[in-house]
Design a protein around this motif. Structure first.
Motif, PDB file in Angstrom:
ATOM      1  N   MET A 111       0.514  -1.054  -0.147  1.00  0.00           N
ATOM      2  CA  MET A 111      -0.220   0.340  -0.298  1.00  0.00           C
ATOM      3  C   MET A 111       0.660   0.996   0.438  1.00  0.00           C
ATOM      4  O   MET A 111       1.864   1.442   0.750  1.00  0.00           O
ATOM      5  N   LYS A 112       0.705   1.976  -0.993  1.00  0.00           N
ATOM      6  CA  LYS A 112       1.038   3.303  -1.521  1.00  0.00           C
ATOM      7  C   LYS A 112       0.143   4.158  -0.148  1.00  0.00           C
ATOM      8  O   LYS A 112      -0.588   4.671  -0.939  1.00  0.00           O
ATOM      9  N   ILE A 113       1.247   5.599   0.620  1.00  0.00           N
ATOM     10  CA  ILE A 113       0.519   6.082   1.473  1.00  0.00           C
ATOM     11  C   ILE A 113       1.511   7.261   1.192  1.00  0.00           C
ATOM     12  O   ILE A 113       1.896   7.399   1.291  1.00  0.00           O
ATOM     13  N   ALA A 114       0.361   8.464   1.046  1.00  0.00           N
ATOM     14  CA  ALA A 114       1.413  10.722   0.788  1.00  0.00           C
ATOM     15  C   ALA A 114       0.461  10.729   1.958  1.00  0.00           C
ATOM     16  O   ALA A 114       0.025  10.401   2.487  1.00  0.00           O
ATOM     17  N   ILE A 115       1.360  11.657   2.914  1.00  0.00           N
ATOM     18  CA  ILE A 115       1.649  13.079   3.717  1.00  0.00           C
ATOM     19  C   ILE A 115       1.588  13.506   3.442  1.00  0.00           C
ATOM     20  O   ILE A 115       2.517  13.938   2.906  1.00  0.00           O
ATOM     21  N   ILE A 116       0.767  14.462   2.665  1.00  0.00           N
ATOM     22  CA  ILE A 116       0.363  16.010   2.851  1.00  0.00           C
ATOM     23  C   ILE A 116       0.534  16.428   3.843  1.00  0.00           C
ATOM     24  O   ILE A 116      -0.946  16.807   4.122  1.00  0.00           O
ATOM     25  N   TYR A 117       1.702  17.854   3.455  1.00  0.00           N
ATOM     26  CA  TYR A 117       1.669  18.262   4.952  1.00  0.00           C
ATOM     27  C   TYR A 117       1.669  20.076   5.123  1.00  0.00           C
ATOM     28  O   TYR A 117       2.392  20.238   3.620  1.00  0.00           O
TER      29      TYR A 117
ATOM     30  N   ALA B 290      -1.141   5.857  14.030  1.00  0.00           N
ATOM     31  CA  ALA B 290      -0.568   4.942  13.378  1.00  0.00           C
ATOM     32  C   ALA B 290      -1.023   3.316  13.555  1.00  0.00           C
ATOM     33  O   ALA B 290      -1.369   2.649  12.495  1.00  0.00           O
ATOM     34  N   SER B 291      -1.831   3.202  14.627  1.00  0.00           N
ATOM     35  CA  SER B 291      -2.165   2.101  14.582  1.00  0.00           C
ATOM     36  C   SER B 291      -3.387   1.853  14.171  1.00  0.00           C
ATOM     37  O   SER B 291      -3.768  -0.069  13.309  1.00  0.00           O
ATOM     38  N   TYR B 292      -4.157   2.623  14.300  1.00  0.00           N
ATOM     39  CA  TYR B 292      -5.636   2.795  13.572  1.00  0.00           C
ATOM     40  C   TYR B 292      -5.448   2.532  11.854  1.00  0.00           C
ATOM     41  O   TYR B 292      -5.717   1.807  11.343  1.00  0.00           O
ATOM     42  N   ILE B 293      -4.218   2.734  11.668  1.00  0.00           N
ATOM     43  CA  ILE B 293      -3.735   3.055   9.879  1.00  0.00           C
ATOM     44  C   ILE B 293      -3.473   1.668   9.792  1.00  0.00           C
ATOM     45  O   ILE B 293      -3.668   0.474   8.847  1.00  0.00           O
ATOM     46  N   ASN B 294      -2.871   1.094  10.738  1.00  0.00           N
ATOM     47  CA  ASN B 294      -1.945  -0.074  10.808  1.00  0.00           C
ATOM     48  C   ASN B 294      -3.248  -0.984  10.767  1.00  0.00           C
ATOM     49  O   ASN B 294      -2.902  -2.111   9.950  1.00  0.00           O
ATOM     50  N   ASN B 295      -3.890  -1.033  11.156  1.00  0.00           N
ATOM     51  CA  ASN B 295      -5.126  -2.186  11.638  1.00  0.00           C
ATOM     52  C   ASN B 295      -6.016  -2.453   9.935  1.00  0.00           C
ATOM     53  O   ASN B 295      -6.454  -2.864   9.740  1.00  0.00           O
ATOM     54  N   LEU B 296      -5.901  -0.685   9.709  1.00  0.00           N
ATOM     55  CA  LEU B 296      -6.291  -0.784   8.673  1.00  0.00           C
ATOM     56  C   LEU B 296      -5.871  -1.437   7.262  1.00  0.00           C
ATOM     57  O   LEU B 296      -6.705  -2.240   6.465  1.00  0.00           O
ATOM     58  N   ILE B 297      -4.267  -1.086   6.803  1.00  0.00           N
ATOM     59  CA  ILE B 297      -3.641  -1.742   5.788  1.00  0.00           C
ATOM     60  C   ILE B 297      -4.003  -3.555   6.154  1.00  0.00           C
ATOM     61  O   ILE B 297      -4.272  -3.844   5.268  1.00  0.00           O
ATOM     62  N   ASP B 298      -3.897  -3.712   7.614  1.00  0.00           N
ATOM     63  CA  ASP B 298      -3.678  -5.534   7.917  1.00  0.00           C
ATOM     64  C   ASP B 298      -5.157  -6.038   7.272  1.00  0.00           C
ATOM     65  O   ASP B 298      -5.097  -6.569   6.747  1.00  0.00           O
ATOM     66  N   LYS B 299      -6.882  -4.775   7.867  1.00  0.00           N
ATOM     67  CA  LYS B 299      -8.014  -4.850   7.027  1.00  0.00           C
ATOM     68  C   LYS B 299      -7.488  -5.623   5.190  1.00  0.00           C
ATOM     69  O   LYS B 299      -8.397  -6.305   4.774  1.00  0.00           O
ATOM     70  N   ARG B 300      -7.056  -4.533   5.103  1.00  0.00           N
ATOM     71  CA  ARG B 300      -7.433  -4.969   3.076  1.00  0.00           C
ATOM     72  C   ARG B 300      -6.315  -5.530   3.056  1.00  0.00           C
ATOM     73  O   ARG B 300      -6.883  -5.970   1.674  1.00  0.00           O
ATOM     74  N   ILE B 301      -5.139  -5.487   3.447  1.00  0.00           N
ATOM     75  CA  ILE B 301      -4.229  -7.242   3.364  1.00  0.00           C
ATOM     76  C   ILE B 301      -5.099  -8.712   2.995  1.00  0.00           C
ATOM     77  O   ILE B 301      -5.226  -9.135   2.278  1.00  0.00           O
ATOM     78  N   GLU B 302      -5.777  -8.749   4.380  1.00  0.00           N
ATOM     79  CA  GLU B 302      -6.340  -9.943   4.677  1.00  0.00           C
ATOM     80  C   GLU B 302      -7.258 -10.114   3.869  1.00  0.00           C
ATOM     81  O   GLU B 302      -7.982 -10.141   2.911  1.00  0.00           O
TER      82      GLU B 302
END
Length: 163
Positions: free
Chosen positions: A1-7, A151-163
């Motif tokens: 997964m590619k994530i952009a942090i635009i700040y 970060a934990s919330y985003i990582n959980n989203l990533i894990d769910k998307r991969i599963e």
């Protein structure tokens, strides 16, 4: 997964928070300062994190304009939002003013990471105010717990998307 942090940042604290966050997320992260963000940038990424700092109750105009110009694309992408400002302030109100109520409602997560004071940044008046604040007992620091939760919330989203 590619994530952009635009700040956007006026004192470098939002850039610092974005770097800390990027090291805690289990994905390929690209940090993009708002000055270099292009509309086409959004299409390259699977997830967008937008970040801004409030200065005297306002976020940088460049971030507001970027969001306004790209609202349609942002509404079609998974988005997360964070800002850096005084933790005692009304976070929900500031998020809505910073990113728009519509974007806040559609985001997966939004947060306030607090702020720090850098006495070497800003104009002469800002530097004097920073030095006064740093000499007081209540020195503001970034809220690392809030960054960890985000970060934990985003990582959980990533894990769910991969599963």
């Amino acid at each position: 997964m590619k994530i952009a942090i635009i700040y956007s940042t006026s004192s470098g604290i939002t850039k610092k928070a974005a770097k800390i966050l990027s090291n805690k997320i289990k994905a390929k992260i690209q940090l993009i300062p708002i000055e270099k963000a292009k509309t086409a940038c959004l299409l390259k990424y699977d997830f967008i994190i937008l970040a801004g700092s409030l200065y005297h109750g306002k976020v940088q105009g460049t971030l507001k304009r970027y969001i306004s110009r790209n609202m349609g694309t942002l509404m079609e992408k998974p988005v997360a939002l964070f800002m850096n400002c005084d933790e005692k302030s009304n976070t929900k109100s500031h998020l809505n003013k910073t990113f728009s109520e519509q974007l806040v409602k559609s985001s997966f997560i939004s947060s306030n990471f607090g702020y720090e004071i850098n006495p070497d940044e800003g104009n002469f008046i800002d530097k004097i105010k920073a030095k006064k604040t740093l000499s007081s007992e209540n020195i503001p620091v970034l809220d690392m717990d809030e960054i960890d939760k985000f970060a934990s919330y985003i990582n959980n989203l990533i894990d769910k998307r991969i599963e």
